[in-house]
Design an enzyme around this catalytic site. Structure first.
Site, mmCIF file in Angstrom:
data_model
loop_
_atom_site.group_PDB
_atom_site.id
_atom_site.type_symbol
_atom_site.label_atom_id
_atom_site.label_comp_id
_atom_site.label_asym_id
_atom_site.label_seq_id
_atom_site.Cartn_x
_atom_site.Cartn_y
_atom_site.Cartn_z
ATOM 1 N N CYS A 130 -3.887 7.532 -5.617
ATOM 2 C CA CYS A 130 -4.356 8.634 -4.766
ATOM 3 C C CYS A 130 -5.875 8.776 -4.834
ATOM 4 N N CYS A 135 -5.003 8.684 -1.003
ATOM 5 C CA CYS A 135 -5.254 9.969 -0.338
ATOM 6 C C CYS A 135 -6.737 10.332 -0.217
ATOM 7 N N LYS A 178 -9.072 7.867 1.724
ATOM 8 C CA LYS A 178 -8.518 7.885 3.094
ATOM 9 C C LYS A 178 -8.914 9.164 3.827
ATOM 10 N N LYS A 179 -8.745 10.311 3.144
ATOM 11 C CA LYS A 179 -9.047 11.597 3.805
ATOM 12 C C LYS A 179 -10.545 11.689 4.106
ATOM 13 N N GLY A 206 0.382 -1.492 -20.526
ATOM 14 C CA GLY A 206 1.532 -1.200 -21.378
ATOM 15 C C GLY A 206 2.783 -1.963 -20.972
ATOM 16 N N GLY A 258 1.402 -3.452 10.604
ATOM 17 C CA GLY A 258 2.241 -2.390 10.061
ATOM 18 C C GLY A 258 2.094 -1.168 10.955
ATOM 19 N N SER A 274 3.216 2.312 9.812
ATOM 20 C CA SER A 274 3.619 3.546 9.154
ATOM 21 C C SER A 274 2.372 4.311 8.729
ATOM 22 N N TYR A 275 2.525 5.194 7.733
ATOM 23 C CA TYR A 275 1.407 6.028 7.291
ATOM 24 C C TYR A 275 0.112 5.217 7.129
ATOM 25 N N VAL A 276 0.135 4.223 6.246
ATOM 26 C CA VAL A 276 -1.116 3.561 5.857
ATOM 27 C C VAL A 276 -1.755 2.872 7.063
ATOM 28 N N GLU A 303 -3.049 5.519 9.698
ATOM 29 C CA GLU A 303 -4.189 6.300 9.195
ATOM 30 C C GLU A 303 -5.448 5.423 9.134
ATOM 31 N N GLY A 342 3.750 -1.956 3.622
ATOM 32 C CA GLY A 342 4.557 -1.314 2.587
ATOM 33 C C GLY A 342 4.049 -1.637 1.186
ATOM 34 N N ASP A 390 6.011 7.105 -7.682
ATOM 35 C CA ASP A 390 6.284 6.021 -6.729
ATOM 36 C C ASP A 390 7.224 4.952 -7.297
ATOM 37 N N HIS A 449 -4.261 34.490 17.106
ATOM 38 C CA HIS A 449 -4.857 33.925 18.311
ATOM 39 C C HIS A 449 -6.380 33.927 18.199
ATOM 40 N N GLU A 463 -0.453 29.022 16.024
ATOM 41 C CA GLU A 463 0.354 30.055 16.710
ATOM 42 C C GLU A 463 1.367 29.410 17.658
HETATM 43 P P1 FAD Z 1 -0.139 5.862 -9.115
HETATM 44 O O1 FAD Z 1 -1.020 6.932 -8.649
HETATM 45 O O2 FAD Z 1 -0.104 4.608 -8.333
HETATM 46 O O3 FAD Z 1 -0.569 5.561 -10.617
HETATM 47 C C1 FAD Z 1 -0.041 4.508 -11.384
HETATM 48 C C2 FAD Z 1 -1.093 4.063 -12.385
HETATM 49 O O4 FAD Z 1 -0.466 3.226 -13.362
HETATM 50 C C3 FAD Z 1 -2.188 3.209 -11.746
HETATM 51 O O5 FAD Z 1 -3.460 3.624 -12.204
HETATM 52 C C4 FAD Z 1 -1.881 1.795 -12.231
HETATM 53 O O6 FAD Z 1 -3.017 0.982 -12.272
HETATM 54 C C5 FAD Z 1 -1.314 2.104 -13.609
HETATM 55 N N1 FAD Z 1 -0.474 1.032 -14.165
HETATM 56 C C6 FAD Z 1 0.392 0.221 -13.514
HETATM 57 N N2 FAD Z 1 1.010 -0.597 -14.394
HETATM 58 C C7 FAD Z 1 0.500 -0.299 -15.634
HETATM 59 C C8 FAD Z 1 0.749 -0.780 -16.939
HETATM 60 N N3 FAD Z 1 1.646 -1.751 -17.168
HETATM 61 N N4 FAD Z 1 0.060 -0.239 -17.967
HETATM 62 C C9 FAD Z 1 -0.857 0.748 -17.769
HETATM 63 N N5 FAD Z 1 -1.130 1.240 -16.543
HETATM 64 C C10 FAD Z 1 -0.448 0.740 -15.487
HETATM 65 N N6 FAD Z 1 0.114 10.696 -0.841
HETATM 66 C C11 FAD Z 1 -0.086 11.965 -0.421
HETATM 67 O O7 FAD Z 1 0.584 12.878 -0.902
HETATM 68 N N7 FAD Z 1 -1.012 12.253 0.538
HETATM 69 C C12 FAD Z 1 -1.786 11.302 1.100
HETATM 70 O O8 FAD Z 1 -2.617 11.605 1.959
HETATM 71 C C13 FAD Z 1 -1.611 9.963 0.666
HETATM 72 N N8 FAD Z 1 -2.370 8.984 1.186
HETATM 73 C C14 FAD Z 1 -2.208 7.707 0.732
HETATM 74 C C15 FAD Z 1 -2.994 6.719 1.299
HETATM 75 C C16 FAD Z 1 -2.850 5.405 0.909
HETATM 76 C C17 FAD Z 1 -3.720 4.340 1.520
HETATM 77 C C18 FAD Z 1 -1.882 5.084 -0.091
HETATM 78 C C19 FAD Z 1 -1.720 3.663 -0.549
HETATM 79 C C20 FAD Z 1 -1.099 6.066 -0.662
HETATM 80 C C21 FAD Z 1 -1.250 7.389 -0.250
HETATM 81 N N9 FAD Z 1 -0.460 8.418 -0.770
HETATM 82 C C22 FAD Z 1 -0.630 9.701 -0.329
HETATM 83 C C23 FAD Z 1 0.564 8.146 -1.796
HETATM 84 C C24 FAD Z 1 0.068 8.514 -3.213
HETATM 85 O O9 FAD Z 1 -1.172 7.882 -3.460
HETATM 86 C C25 FAD Z 1 1.091 8.080 -4.249
HETATM 87 O O10 FAD Z 1 2.350 8.605 -3.898
HETATM 88 C C26 FAD Z 1 0.724 8.565 -5.652
HETATM 89 O O11 FAD Z 1 -0.523 8.087 -6.055
HETATM 90 C C27 FAD Z 1 1.800 8.094 -6.651
HETATM 91 O O12 FAD Z 1 1.461 8.509 -7.949
HETATM 92 P P2 FAD Z 1 2.071 7.763 -9.219
HETATM 93 O O13 FAD Z 1 1.609 8.552 -10.404
HETATM 94 O O14 FAD Z 1 3.505 7.519 -9.056
HETATM 95 O O15 FAD Z 1 1.377 6.323 -9.236
HETATM 96 P P1 NAP Z 2 5.891 1.941 4.675
HETATM 97 O O1 NAP Z 2 6.059 3.375 4.983
HETATM 98 O O2 NAP Z 2 6.876 1.259 3.816
HETATM 99 O O3 NAP Z 2 5.774 1.157 6.068
HETATM 100 C C1 NAP Z 2 5.604 -0.216 6.157
HETATM 101 C C2 NAP Z 2 5.270 -0.579 7.587
HETATM 102 O O4 NAP Z 2 5.009 -1.984 7.663
HETATM 103 C C3 NAP Z 2 6.394 -0.304 8.580
HETATM 104 O O5 NAP Z 2 5.829 0.061 9.816
HETATM 105 C C4 NAP Z 2 7.085 -1.678 8.657
HETATM 106 O O6 NAP Z 2 7.749 -1.874 9.880
HETATM 107 C C5 NAP Z 2 5.891 -2.605 8.584
HETATM 108 N N1 NAP Z 2 6.205 -3.943 8.062
HETATM 109 C C6 NAP Z 2 6.839 -4.251 6.908
HETATM 110 N N2 NAP Z 2 6.874 -5.587 6.754
HETATM 111 C C7 NAP Z 2 6.253 -6.125 7.826
HETATM 112 C C8 NAP Z 2 5.976 -7.450 8.231
HETATM 113 N N3 NAP Z 2 6.347 -8.494 7.494
HETATM 114 N N4 NAP Z 2 5.325 -7.655 9.402
HETATM 115 C C9 NAP Z 2 4.949 -6.604 10.166
HETATM 116 N N5 NAP Z 2 5.179 -5.315 9.830
HETATM 117 C C10 NAP Z 2 5.821 -5.078 8.662
HETATM 118 O O7 NAP Z 2 4.500 1.671 3.962
HETATM 119 P P2 NAP Z 2 3.065 2.335 3.951
HETATM 120 O O8 NAP Z 2 2.584 2.724 5.284
HETATM 121 O O9 NAP Z 2 2.288 1.367 3.152
HETATM 122 O O10 NAP Z 2 3.269 3.652 3.090
HETATM 123 C C11 NAP Z 2 3.794 3.622 1.761
HETATM 124 C C12 NAP Z 2 4.022 5.023 1.270
HETATM 125 O O11 NAP Z 2 2.780 5.607 0.909
HETATM 126 C C13 NAP Z 2 4.632 5.950 2.301
HETATM 127 O O12 NAP Z 2 6.027 5.962 2.183
HETATM 128 C C14 NAP Z 2 4.029 7.289 2.004
HETATM 129 O O13 NAP Z 2 4.940 8.076 1.272
HETATM 130 C C15 NAP Z 2 2.809 6.998 1.161
HETATM 131 N N6 NAP Z 2 1.620 7.405 1.957
HETATM 132 C C16 NAP Z 2 1.484 8.719 2.270
HETATM 133 C C17 NAP Z 2 0.434 9.120 3.050
HETATM 134 C C18 NAP Z 2 0.275 10.583 3.414
HETATM 135 O O14 NAP Z 2 0.889 11.414 2.762
HETATM 136 N N7 NAP Z 2 -0.515 10.917 4.411
HETATM 137 C C19 NAP Z 2 -0.479 8.202 3.514
HETATM 138 C C20 NAP Z 2 -0.313 6.858 3.187
HETATM 139 C C21 NAP Z 2 0.763 6.477 2.399
HETATM 140 P P3 NAP Z 2 9.338 -1.559 10.076
HETATM 141 O O15 NAP Z 2 9.439 -0.098 10.409
HETATM 142 O O16 NAP Z 2 9.694 -2.448 11.198
HETATM 143 O O17 NAP Z 2 10.026 -1.913 8.798
#
Ligand code: FAD
Ligand code: NAP
Length: 513
Positions: free
Chosen positions: A76, A81, A84-85, A148, A214, A216-218, A221, A306, A348, A488, A493
């Protein structure tokens, strides 16, 4: 004992070290060891320490395929997040500056954007957050920058970048290692020439003309802010956009993006990426609507297809810890317990858990309280609100129309909308004037008409949706919504004005404010 430990296998040796540690001290090094210092892991470890637990958190960032790396705080803060934001906000600012001209602001010359300045500002902000996290842990939680893995249900092995090994024992172990972006399989050149969300926010130079694969969200955005700062951006969609979201709203988001300048290659799948002698990336794809093959060149290809759970380094198979075979995520109980006693996981990495920061943080705090014996409260994963930060933002809580129909039956739900073509606020911003603002409410048809899903598109959708999410959590009904007086002139609203059911067949378009 030490002689017994001189085995050939590392695993046996570390197990012996663990036995030795326990026998000598009679207790564990820590009450809790958390692997992963992201949103969830940090929240969990800080909460546990606050409750008097002795805690260590391990965080280690494996550089991306392109070699990008970052500091403490997880996805994040560093590659999700937050950057990105900030980039989304950058794009919105540019749009506002362009609109400002129409309201008399004298802005000499065209409005241009400089990537390097934005990147520096964003990266500096992220570094300040990395530092803030380290300061918050100081004197409370032992932070170890090591990778770890699990030795047994009470022992973690940590490895530094230089290969130095550390053994930690704990009463409980929590895995919060999150996920990393996937590259598609079987596409020649995909990994060699492409980047992912792990790289885009840390680029020193503009990605230039970009293909985002792709939908979806990523993908949406990133494509949104790239378009917003003036880059030629194409989104390649293999099926539908925003799978799992209300498809009427998803359509609004992509229609708006198209009008905003993002190009879409619908129902197209990439076949290969080749680097030309000019340095440009030539992408070959198939249009599955016609079966025809196409080529174009780009400066960058961003894979947003994804994410995969980060379990590889953890040694979970040795412990027999149950994973979902399809997704590779950890199978969890409602209390975040894994199939191995004393080992918990969330965020995650957890099967079926929303991949969102607030759910990881809340689940981590609640887990820490339960492990410290202070609470029995479980995380409620229902009705989690979310927002997609696309140029037209989309926020929602609860079910999409499609999901509500699936769960409750088409005849048991009501879909209520309200559509205005002339919302006074939006009409005042020339770049937004063609936007329809139709919040959608899906509710039960009978009884109290409990709201099942609420969907909003428009400026500050996250702020708007957050407020309505409270009402949703309190069991709001359609009549509660109608009894609520609007503020308003706002976009929010519009939600309390929804009044035309889809079933009625009436035109939901309303003119005037
Ligand atoms: P993470 O935040 O991924 O943390 C895991 C940590 O563990 C990392 O630092 C990693 O390096 C570390 N790690 C991994 N393996 C090991 C190991 N073996 N030993 C030690 N450390 C290790 N969510 C929202 O709510 N709003 C958003 O706007 C939003 N935007 C996003 C935009 C993008 C581009 C992406 C990719 C994600 C976004 N998300 C958003 C999703 C959000 O970032 C994740 O859901 C969140 O960070 C998950 O938290 P986590 O603690 O599960 O894992
Ligand atoms: P995702 O939600 O899993 O979506 C993956 C996208 O890639 C889908 O559109 C999928 O299409 C497409 N795709 C997968 N394999 C492909 C291929 N081989 N060729 C072409 N297209 C392919 O993944 P994500 O967008 O990376 O997001 C991951 C998670 O991060 C989300 O679930 C969300 O919870 C979190 N996130 C949250 C925010 C937020 O809160 N604003 C922002 C970013 C991320 P199909 O539909 O056809 O499978």
């Amino acid at each position: 004992m030490a002689a017994l430990c001189r085995g050939r296998h590392r695993w046996k040796r570390t197990n012996c070290l663990y036995v030795l540690a326990r026998n000598l001290t009679g207790k564990f090094d820590y009450d809790l060891v958390v692997i992963g210092g992201g949103s969830g892991g940090l929240a969990c470890s800080k909460e546990a320490a606050q409750l008097g637990q002795k805690v260590a958190v391990l965080d280690y960032v494996e550089p991306s395929v392109r070699g990008t790396k970052w500091g403490l705080g997880g996805t994040c803060v560093n590659v999700g997040c937050i950057p990105k934001k900030l980039m989304h906000q950058t794009a919105l600012l540019g749009t506002a500056v362009k609109d400002a001209k129409k309201y008399g602001w004298q802005i000499p010359g065209p409005v241009c954007h400089d990537w390097a300045t934005m990147a520096e500002a964003v990266q500096n902000h992220v570094r300040s957050l990395n530092w803030g996290h380290r300061v918050q842990l100081q004197d409370k939680v032992k932070y170890l920058n090591i990778k770890g893995s699990l030795v047994n249900e009470h022992t973690v092995k940590g490895l530094t970048k230089a290969g130095k090994e550390t053994i930690l024992t704990a009463k409980n172990i929590v895995i919060a290692t999150g996920g990393r972006p996937k590259y598609p399989a079987n596409i020649p050149g995909a990994m060699e020439h492409g980047i992912t969300s792990d790289d885009i926010f840390w680029l020193k130079k503009s990605p230039g003309k970009t293909l985002v694969v792709g939908a979806s969200y990523v993908a949406l955005e990133c494509a949104g802010f790239l378009t917003g700062i003036g880059l030629d951006t194409t989104v390649m969609v293999r099926s539908i956009a925003l799978r799992g979201f209300d498809q009427q709203m998803a359509g609004l988001v992509t229609d708006y993006m198209e009008a905003y300048g993002t190009k879409f290659a619908w129902k197209c799948v990439p076949q290969r990426v080749d680097k030309l002698s000019s340095g440009a990336l030539q992408v070959t794809w198939t249009d599955t609507k016609t079966g025809s093959e196409h080529k174009d060149t780009y400066d960058s290809v961003l894979w947003a297809v994804g994410r995969a759970p980060e379990t590889k380094a953890l040694g979970l198979d040795k412990l027999g810890l149950q994973l979902n075979k399809e997704t590779g995520k950890v199978v969890l109980g409602a209390d975040e317990s894994t199939s191995v006693p004393n080992i918990y996981a969330f965020g995650d990495i957890g099967e079926g858990r929303p991949e969102l920061t607030p759910t990881a943080i809340k689940a981590g705090k609640l887990l820490a309280r339960r492990l410290a014996g202070q609470s029995t409260e479980l995380m409620n994963y229902d009705n989690v609100p979310t927002t997609v930060f696309t140029p037209l933002e989309y926020g929602c809580v609860g079910l999409s129309e499609e999901e509500a129909e699936k769960r409750h039956g088409k005849d048991s739900i009501e879909h209520v909308g309200y559509r205005t073509t002339t919302n006074t606020l939006l009409a005042s911003a020339p770049s937004l004037k063609f936007v329809f603002l139709p919040p959608q409410v899906v509710c039960e048809r009978g009884g109290d008409q409990r709201i099942l899903g609420l969907h909003f598109t428009g400026p500050n959708a996250g702020e708007v949706t957050q407020g309505f999410a409270l009402g949703f959590q309190c069991g709001a009904t359609y009549s509660h919504l109608l009894q609520t007086v609007g503020i308003h002139p706002t976009c929010a609203e519009e939600v309390v004005k929804v009044n035309i059911t889809k079933r009625s067949g009436l035109d939901a378009t309303v003119t005037g404010c």
